[in-house]
Design an enzyme around this catalytic site. Structure first.
Site, mmCIF file in Angstrom:
data_model
loop_
_atom_site.group_PDB
_atom_site.id
_atom_site.type_symbol
_atom_site.label_atom_id
_atom_site.label_comp_id
_atom_site.label_asym_id
_atom_site.label_seq_id
_atom_site.Cartn_x
_atom_site.Cartn_y
_atom_site.Cartn_z
ATOM 1 N N HIS A 13 36.771 -36.201 12.240
ATOM 2 C CA HIS A 13 37.565 -37.242 12.922
ATOM 3 C C HIS A 13 38.838 -36.635 13.513
ATOM 4 O O HIS A 13 39.683 -37.362 14.024
ATOM 5 C CB HIS A 13 37.987 -38.334 11.926
ATOM 6 C CG HIS A 13 36.849 -39.075 11.291
ATOM 7 N ND1 HIS A 13 35.789 -39.575 11.995
ATOM 8 C CD2 HIS A 13 36.628 -39.426 9.990
ATOM 9 C CE1 HIS A 13 34.952 -40.192 11.167
ATOM 10 N NE2 HIS A 13 35.439 -40.114 9.948
ATOM 11 N N ARG A 36 26.106 -51.184 7.766
ATOM 12 C CA ARG A 36 26.408 -52.603 7.571
ATOM 13 C C ARG A 36 25.459 -53.422 8.438
ATOM 14 O O ARG A 36 24.394 -53.805 8.013
ATOM 15 C CB ARG A 36 27.884 -52.874 7.884
ATOM 16 C CG ARG A 36 28.390 -54.252 7.451
ATOM 17 C CD ARG A 36 29.856 -54.437 7.793
ATOM 18 N NE ARG A 36 30.107 -54.365 9.218
ATOM 19 C CZ ARG A 36 30.162 -55.418 10.037
ATOM 20 N NH1 ARG A 36 30.023 -56.631 9.542
ATOM 21 N NH2 ARG A 36 30.363 -55.269 11.335
#
Ligand code: A3P
Length: 334
Positions: free
Chosen positions: A145, A300
């Site tokens: 990241h 999710r």
């Protein structure tokens, strides 16, 4: 999780290459701006971006110790932009000869994507070189990241042949995914409210935030060095996976042959790495990532536009306004 002097924050670094001892860490932290944040209770601003303590140490370790190799590949994302998906896709793509995507024992059916493509920030220096996730011994795939301005210079230098695949995502969906993740991960003393998470995110105080600045850094790099940085969007990968897969394969120098196209290789990789397929894999349903994160917390809904089920119209407009303002004049729209 407030840092205490007795906590071994350099735990991911082996003895010979400890980047900071506890005193040095405390001195560093006390010199940095500190704010309440979303996944962990606090973040520290380092070189323009907000980091949790373990991530901050990971960045410093990379900056000091990571030595890129000629054909390293880096998947870069803002957290919750589809990192796990891209790990699976790149692994399957690069290794398609050794591990055809239709094989019933494909490594992605027995390993979490993060076991096959590790996070650069979570490796210790002694592990950098032991990572080898391609039959071509010199090819390594890492995910990270780290914003481009904080990347070890050796990677971004025009002399290096490393390639970066940057994946971004609609800001509203990114925030909603982050908010749900924060309350699933076990790193806060109590859940964070939508309003508090939203305010932190808008201020830029989210994991490796401001997310807009992280995205813009790679967007500019992709414009200046298109042979080194490929800029991809989660939504495009969802909506037109075949053309995006071909784009990715061409960029990485492993284009699909006519035979592969005719045999359905592109579709097979897409299917293997799909949300539906990945969420059926046992290790993705159960195993642990690091303390506080289960593998399942990285899956999710995997859809575009879920922000509509979570954000008020005012919140959505506010995020759109910030995005427009930040990206104005850049040629980038999300
Ligand atoms: P949602 O929370 O919107 O469902 P990251 O891997 O960067 O942490 O991103 C996590 C997000 O990517 C989550 O988004 C997750 O469901 C989604 N995701 C994970 N695997 C995916 C897949 N194979 N295809 C599409 N989306 C996926």
């Amino acid at each position: 999780m407030e840092p205490k002097s007795s906590e071994p924050y350099h735990q991911q670094v082996d003895d010979e290459t400890i980047v900071l001892d506890n005193n040095e860490l405390e001195n560093l932290l006390s010199s940095l701006p500190k704010e309440r944040s979303i996944i962990t209770p606090y973040k520290y601003q380092y070189q323009g971006f907000w980091y949790s303590v373990p991530l901050l140490l990971g960045v410093i370790t990379c900056q000091k110790h990571f030595q890129p190799r000629e054909n390293d590949i880096f998947i870069v994302t803002a957290p919750k932009s589809g990192t796990t998906w891209m790990k699976a896709i790149l692994y399957a793509l690069i290794n398609r000869e050794a591990h055809p995507p239709k094989t019933p024992h494909h490594p992605l059916l027995n390993n979490a994507p993060r076991d096959l493509v590790p996070f650069l920030e979570f490796l210790s220096p002694s592990e950098y070189d032991s990572v080898c996730n391609s039959p071509d011994k010199s090819m390594r795939i890492f995910a990270t990241h780290i914003p481009v301005s904080n990347f070890p210079e050796s990677i971004t230098s025009s002399l290096s042949n490393c390639r970066v695949v940057y994946m971004c995502r609609d800001i509203k969906d990114n925030f909603v995914s982050l908010f749900h993740f924060a309350n699933k991960a076990n790193l806060r003393p109590s859940p964070i409210s939508l309003e508090d998470a939203f305010n932190s995110y808008c201020k830029g105080v989210s994991a490796v935030g401001p997310v807009w600045d992280q995205i813009l850094g790679y967007w500019k790099e992709s414009q200046e060095k298109p042979h080194k940085v490929l800029f991809m969007k989660y939504e495009e990968m969802k909506n037109e996976p075949k053309s995006q897969m071909r784009r990715l394969a061409n960029f990485l120098g492993v284009p699909f042959s006519v035979e592969e196209e005719n045999s359905g290789m592109v579709d097979q990789i897409i299917s293997l790495c799909s949300f539906e397929s990945m969420t059926k894999v046992d290790v993705n349903k159960m195993g642990n990532f690091v303390d506080g994160f289960t593998n399942s917390s990285f899956f999710r809904k995997g859809v575009v536009g879920d922000w509509r089920n979570c954000l008020t119209p005012d919140m959505a407009s506010r995020l759109d306004e910030i995005t427009e303002e930040k990206f104005r004049g850049s040629g980038l729209s999300l």
